[in-house]
Design a protein around this motif. Structure first.
Motif, mmCIF file in Angstrom:
data_model
loop_
_atom_site.group_PDB
_atom_site.id
_atom_site.type_symbol
_atom_site.label_atom_id
_atom_site.label_comp_id
_atom_site.label_asym_id
_atom_site.label_seq_id
_atom_site.Cartn_x
_atom_site.Cartn_y
_atom_site.Cartn_z
ATOM 1 N N SER A 280 -104.679 34.103 -5.073
ATOM 2 C CA SER A 280 -103.412 33.403 -4.870
ATOM 3 C C SER A 280 -103.647 32.349 -3.798
ATOM 4 N N VAL A 281 -103.100 31.157 -4.010
ATOM 5 C CA VAL A 281 -103.258 30.056 -3.058
ATOM 6 C C VAL A 281 -101.869 29.650 -2.579
ATOM 7 N N THR A 282 -101.609 29.865 -1.293
ATOM 8 C CA THR A 282 -100.307 29.553 -0.708
ATOM 9 C C THR A 282 -100.369 28.190 -0.038
ATOM 10 N N ARG A 283 -99.535 27.270 -0.511
ATOM 11 C CA ARG A 283 -99.500 25.921 0.043
ATOM 12 C C ARG A 283 -98.651 25.889 1.309
ATOM 13 N N SER A 284 -98.725 24.795 2.043
ATOM 14 C CA SER A 284 -97.973 24.670 3.293
ATOM 15 C C SER A 284 -96.468 24.685 3.071
ATOM 16 N N ASP A 285 -96.005 24.319 1.868
ATOM 17 C CA ASP A 285 -94.570 24.332 1.573
ATOM 18 C C ASP A 285 -94.103 25.673 1.019
ATOM 19 N N GLY A 286 -95.013 26.667 0.994
ATOM 20 C CA GLY A 286 -94.654 27.998 0.520
ATOM 21 C C GLY A 286 -94.914 28.234 -0.951
ATOM 22 N N GLN A 287 -95.213 27.192 -1.697
ATOM 23 C CA GLN A 287 -95.504 27.358 -3.125
ATOM 24 C C GLN A 287 -96.803 28.137 -3.304
#
Length: 214
Positions: A23-30
């Motif tokens: 899982s890859v969590t982006r800085s915007d929470g996506q």
């Protein structure tokens, strides 16, 4: 260059869900999920910061925070005679700064042939670096003039305007959730690999600082 070679880039923090899924969590929470038949871990490392060292990232720094300091020292103590410590000590001495290099080992850069290491040590001393090899310090403090002080046995001390601590690095593995796939690291957060850079899971490879010294 990566885009020209049709490599997809997913900015974010990756964590294993299973041996083939991240899982890859982006800085915007996506959150995105990616699967692969083979995975390469190249997360790098960061300076080791022992709790007993009073880092303030101003007068007592690691090799990262030293690059951001606003200090302009006339003297500095470098703890550690490895690659990073030796490199910084040499550069700082070339700038005319009074450098003292301290390492508990009697030879710096132990992966070098002894003759080469001794030649480098002699050159550094000629350039003004005070070498204190084979000496283990007791502790590090800040004196009443806000200068870092290294304490040795028998009451001996060394004081300078700054101190640079370069003893060891730690792998960047905390966010990877390696426990979910059964991979473990050593005390320095480094992964073990074989001659083909495979971890204990043959389809997961690791390279760079996260596996330690070559």
């Amino acid at each position: 260059q990566l885009q020209r070679n049709h490599i997809d880039i997913l900015p974010g923090t990756a964590a294993f869900l299973d041996p083939h899924t991240l899982s890859v969590t982006r800085s915007d929470g996506q959150i995105n999920q990616v699967r692969a038949s083979a995975i390469i871990l190249a997360t790098g490392s960061r300076p080791r910061r022992p709790s007993e060292i009073p880092f303030d990232d101003l007068i007592i720094c690691d090799s990262d925070s030293f690059l951001r300091t606003t200090m302009n020292p006339t003297s500095i103590i470098v703890i550690g005679g490895g690659v990073i410590g030796t490199e910084y000590a040499s550069m700082l001495a070339a700038f005319g700064i009074n450098v003292t290099l301290i390492d508990r080992r009697t030879q710096m850069l132990r992966f070098l042939d002894l003759e080469i290491a001794q030649a480098l040590e002699a050159q550094m001393q000629q350039n003004g670096v005070t070498m204190r090899l084979g000496q283990e310090y007791l502790d590090i403090s800040v004196d009443h003039t806000a200068r870092p002080t290294v304490h040795f046995q028998h009451g001996e001390t060394v004081t300078a305007d700054m101190l640079l601590y370069t003893m060891g690095r730690v792998g960047n593995i905390e966010a990877l959730n390696l426990g979910a796939i059964g991979l473990t690291t050593d005390q320095q957060g480094q992964l073990s690999v074989n001659a083909h850079y495979q971890t204990d899971l043959p389809h997961i490879y690791a390279t760079g600082d996260v596996i330690g010294f070559p």
